[in-house]
Design a protein around this motif. Structure first.
Motif, short mmCIF file in Angstrom:
data_model
loop_
_atom_site.label_atom_id
_atom_site.label_comp_id
_atom_site.label_asym_id
_atom_site.label_seq_id
_atom_site.Cartn_x
_atom_site.Cartn_y
_atom_site.Cartn_z
N GLY A 1 0.82 -1.22 0.00
CA GLY A 1 0.00 0.00 0.00
C GLY A 1 0.85 1.26 0.00
N PRO A 2 0.24 2.38 -0.27
CA PRO A 2 1.00 3.64 -0.23
C PRO A 2 1.30 4.07 1.21
CG PRO A 2 -1.31 4.05 -0.76
CD PRO A 2 -1.17 2.58 -0.60
N TYR B 1 0.18 9.63 1.56
CA TYR B 1 -0.87 9.45 0.56
C TYR B 1 -2.25 9.59 1.21
CZ TYR B 1 -4.02 6.80 -2.54
OH TYR B 1 -5.07 6.39 -3.32
N PHE B 2 -2.40 8.96 2.37
CA PHE B 2 -3.71 8.97 3.02
C PHE B 2 -4.04 10.35 3.59
CE2 PHE B 2 -2.60 4.46 2.87
CZ PHE B 2 -3.72 4.00 2.22
N GLU B 3 -3.03 11.06 4.06
CA GLU B 3 -3.29 12.42 4.54
C GLU B 3 -3.70 13.32 3.38
OE1 GLU B 3 -0.34 13.95 7.17
OE2 GLU B 3 -0.70 12.35 8.61
N ILE C 1 -5.08 12.37 0.50
CA ILE C 1 -6.39 12.00 -0.06
C ILE C 1 -7.51 12.40 0.91
CG2 ILE C 1 -6.72 9.58 0.72
CD1 ILE C 1 -7.48 8.97 -2.22
N ALA C 2 -7.21 12.40 2.20
CA ALA C 2 -8.21 12.86 3.18
C ALA C 2 -8.48 14.36 2.98
CB ALA C 2 -7.72 12.59 4.60
N LYS D 1 -8.04 16.07 0.24
CA LYS D 1 -8.75 16.27 -1.03
C LYS D 1 -10.24 15.93 -0.87
CE LYS D 1 -5.81 14.18 -4.09
NZ LYS D 1 -5.48 13.57 -5.38
N ALA D 2 -10.50 14.86 -0.14
CA ALA D 2 -11.90 14.43 0.05
C ALA D 2 -12.67 15.47 0.86
CB ALA D 2 -11.93 13.08 0.76
N ILE D 3 -12.03 16.04 1.88
CA ILE D 3 -12.70 17.07 2.69
C ILE D 3 -13.02 18.28 1.81
CG2 ILE D 3 -12.40 18.73 4.58
CD1 ILE D 3 -10.69 16.54 6.00
N GLN E 1 -13.40 18.41 -1.39
CA GLN E 1 -14.44 18.09 -2.38
C GLN E 1 -15.82 17.98 -1.71
OE1 GLN E 1 -13.39 14.82 -5.03
NE2 GLN E 1 -15.51 14.68 -5.74
N ALA E 2 -15.83 17.41 -0.51
CA ALA E 2 -17.11 17.24 0.19
C ALA E 2 -17.68 18.58 0.62
CB ALA E 2 -16.91 16.33 1.40
N LYS E 3 -16.79 19.52 0.93
CA LYS E 3 -17.26 20.84 1.39
C LYS E 3 -17.60 21.79 0.25
CE LYS E 3 -14.94 22.62 4.95
NZ LYS E 3 -13.72 22.94 5.73
N ALA E 4 -17.14 21.45 -0.95
CA ALA E 4 -17.43 22.32 -2.10
C ALA E 4 -18.93 22.35 -2.31
CB ALA E 4 -16.74 21.79 -3.34
N PHE F 1 -11.49 13.14 10.90
CA PHE F 1 -11.64 12.46 9.61
C PHE F 1 -10.27 12.05 9.06
CE2 PHE F 1 -12.00 12.50 4.94
CZ PHE F 1 -12.99 11.55 4.78
N THR F 2 -9.31 12.97 9.18
CA THR F 2 -7.95 12.65 8.72
C THR F 2 -7.41 11.44 9.49
OG1 THR F 2 -7.63 14.98 8.27
CG2 THR F 2 -5.65 13.64 8.33
N VAL G 1 -9.06 8.32 8.16
CA VAL G 1 -8.49 7.89 6.88
C VAL G 1 -7.11 7.27 7.10
CG1 VAL G 1 -7.72 8.66 4.59
CG2 VAL G 1 -9.81 9.60 5.58
N HIS H 1 -7.99 0.87 0.80
CA HIS H 1 -7.13 0.90 -0.38
C HIS H 1 -6.82 -0.52 -0.84
CE1 HIS H 1 -3.45 1.65 -2.78
NE2 HIS H 1 -4.01 2.82 -3.02
N GLN I 1 -11.16 8.10 -3.38
CA GLN I 1 -11.52 9.49 -3.09
C GLN I 1 -13.05 9.67 -3.08
OE1 GLN I 1 -9.28 12.57 -4.98
NE2 GLN I 1 -10.82 14.10 -4.51
N LEU J 1 -14.35 8.36 0.13
CA LEU J 1 -14.09 9.23 1.29
C LEU J 1 -14.97 10.47 1.28
CD1 LEU J 1 -10.20 8.85 1.54
CD2 LEU J 1 -11.95 7.71 2.91
N VAL J 2 -15.26 10.98 0.10
CA VAL J 2 -16.17 12.13 0.01
C VAL J 2 -17.54 11.72 0.55
CG1 VAL J 2 -17.40 13.64 -1.61
CG2 VAL J 2 -14.97 13.24 -1.91
N PHE K 1 -17.41 11.38 4.34
CA PHE K 1 -17.39 12.68 5.03
C PHE K 1 -18.78 13.32 5.01
CE2 PHE K 1 -16.62 17.22 5.55
CZ PHE K 1 -15.70 17.24 6.58
N ARG K 2 -19.45 13.25 3.86
CA ARG K 2 -20.78 13.88 3.75
C ARG K 2 -21.84 13.17 4.58
NH1 ARG K 2 -20.74 15.08 -2.72
NH2 ARG K 2 -19.68 17.08 -2.62
N TYR L 1 1.58 -1.24 -7.06
CA TYR L 1 1.38 -1.83 -5.73
C TYR L 1 1.48 -3.36 -5.74
CZ TYR L 1 -0.33 2.84 -4.70
OH TYR L 1 -0.43 4.20 -4.57
#
Lengths: 127, 182
Positions: A25-26, A30-32, A34-35, A37-39, A41-44, B20-21, B24, B32, B50, B53-54, B57-58, B113
């Motif tokens: 795995g990465p 990577y996970f920080e 992507i977290a 980015k997800a936050i 995107q979710a808040k947009a 949340f962080t 993840v 993954h 991704q 995860l979105v 979060f929502r 991977y």
């Protein structure tokens, strides 16, 4: 997470399971990332159409539809509207009467190759 | 931080993002890995993870803790993966070029991977050729050794159907591996 309901697998699959899946795995970064980015995107804010925008879209569609209808039914360019109107009101006999005999003979001569013997045989002899 | 503390932090708007962080960081590797087993390419995994995860979060407020947090996360990730696989098939059939099984032949080699043996690669190919839902069941059972009860909660399928699917999948894979070995 072994459990008691584990069924007996064929030896080949059982031995492969012990080897694992060969995947890695990465890293944590990577996970920080992507977290984050997800936050973001979710808040947009979701793209929402206001009532005004919806009405404008409906009005544009109606205008488009009316224009398309007009464009389809309009007489061809250079056509005299009175002639087009006249054509609609004439019967097929009247239209046929307007074509002269030479034109009809020329058409038949041009198309004569398309007749077949069967058609000749089936055609009633009038003479 | 145990699950209860983490859930409390996730429900607190002031601490939500930090929690949340953390979620993840703790559960991301599991998801993954699951997506790597379900999907044909690592680049797809990034997108699907991704999206997962979105959604997580929502919908944090909707998770009431009736099931385990991992079950909920697995459910969202699996749905996202299945939906991705469905739309990928639609795209492929529209383009008319893809024989996905042929694409799978090359994926593990190109996958950053994957660093397994030839046998593991063949197993991965055989899994990739399973029907999508059967693939999910097989992966959960074979690799993660999840109990049928939990797989049932994740996939919304009865335990009887899961057992039948797993048995069928194992049989198909064994046949393919034997054919490869001979």
């Amino acid at each position: 997470m072994p459990n008691r309901e584990q069924e007996k697998l064929p030896d080949l699959l059982e031995s492969l399971r012990k080897q694992g899946d060969g995947l890695s795995g990465p890293g944590e970064a990577y996970f920080e990332a992507i977290a984050a980015k997800a936050i973001a995107q979710a808040k947009a804010p979701a793209v929402k159409r206001s009532l005004r925008t919806r009405w404008l879209a409906v009005a544009a569609s109606v205008i488009g539809l009316l224009f398309a209808t007009w464009w389809i039914v309009q007489p061809a360019e250079g056509t005299d509207p009175s002639i087009a109107e006249k054509d609609i009101t004439l019967s097929s006999d009247e239209l046929l009467a307007e074509i002269n005999v030479e034109d009809i003979d020329a058409y038949v001569s041009d198309q004569i190759d398309e007749f077949t013997l069967e058609l000749y045989e089936e055609a009633p002899i009038k003479e | 931080m145990n699950q209860q503390d983490l859930l409390q932090a996730l429900r607190d708007p002031k601490r939500r993002e930090q929690a949340f962080t953390r979620l993840v960081r703790e559960h991301g590797p599991l998801l993954h890995r699951h997506l790597l087993r379900m999907l044909p390419a690592a680049s797809d995994v990034d997108d699907v993870l991704q999206n997962t995860l979105v959604k997580v979060f929502r919908n944090l407020d909707r998770f009431r803790g009736d099931s385990k947090l991992t079950t909920w996360l697995y459910r969202i990730a699996t749905n996202e993966a299945l939906s991705w696989l469905r739309s990928n098939k639609r795209r492929s059939s529209r383009v008319g070029t893809a024989d996905l099984s042929k694409l799978h032949d090359y994926q593990p080699v190109a996958d950053p991977y994957f660093d397994g043996t030839a046998a593991q690669r063949e197993l991965r190919k055989a899994i990739a050729e399973l029907p999508d839902k059967q693939k999910a069941v097989f992966v959960f059972r074979y690799y993660d050794e999840l109990p049928y009860q939990q797989i049932s909660e994740i996939t919304g399928t009865s335990q009887g159907a899961l057992k039948a699917n797993y048995h069928l999948a194992a049989k198909k894979i064994e046949q393919k591996l034997r054919a490869y070995a001979e």
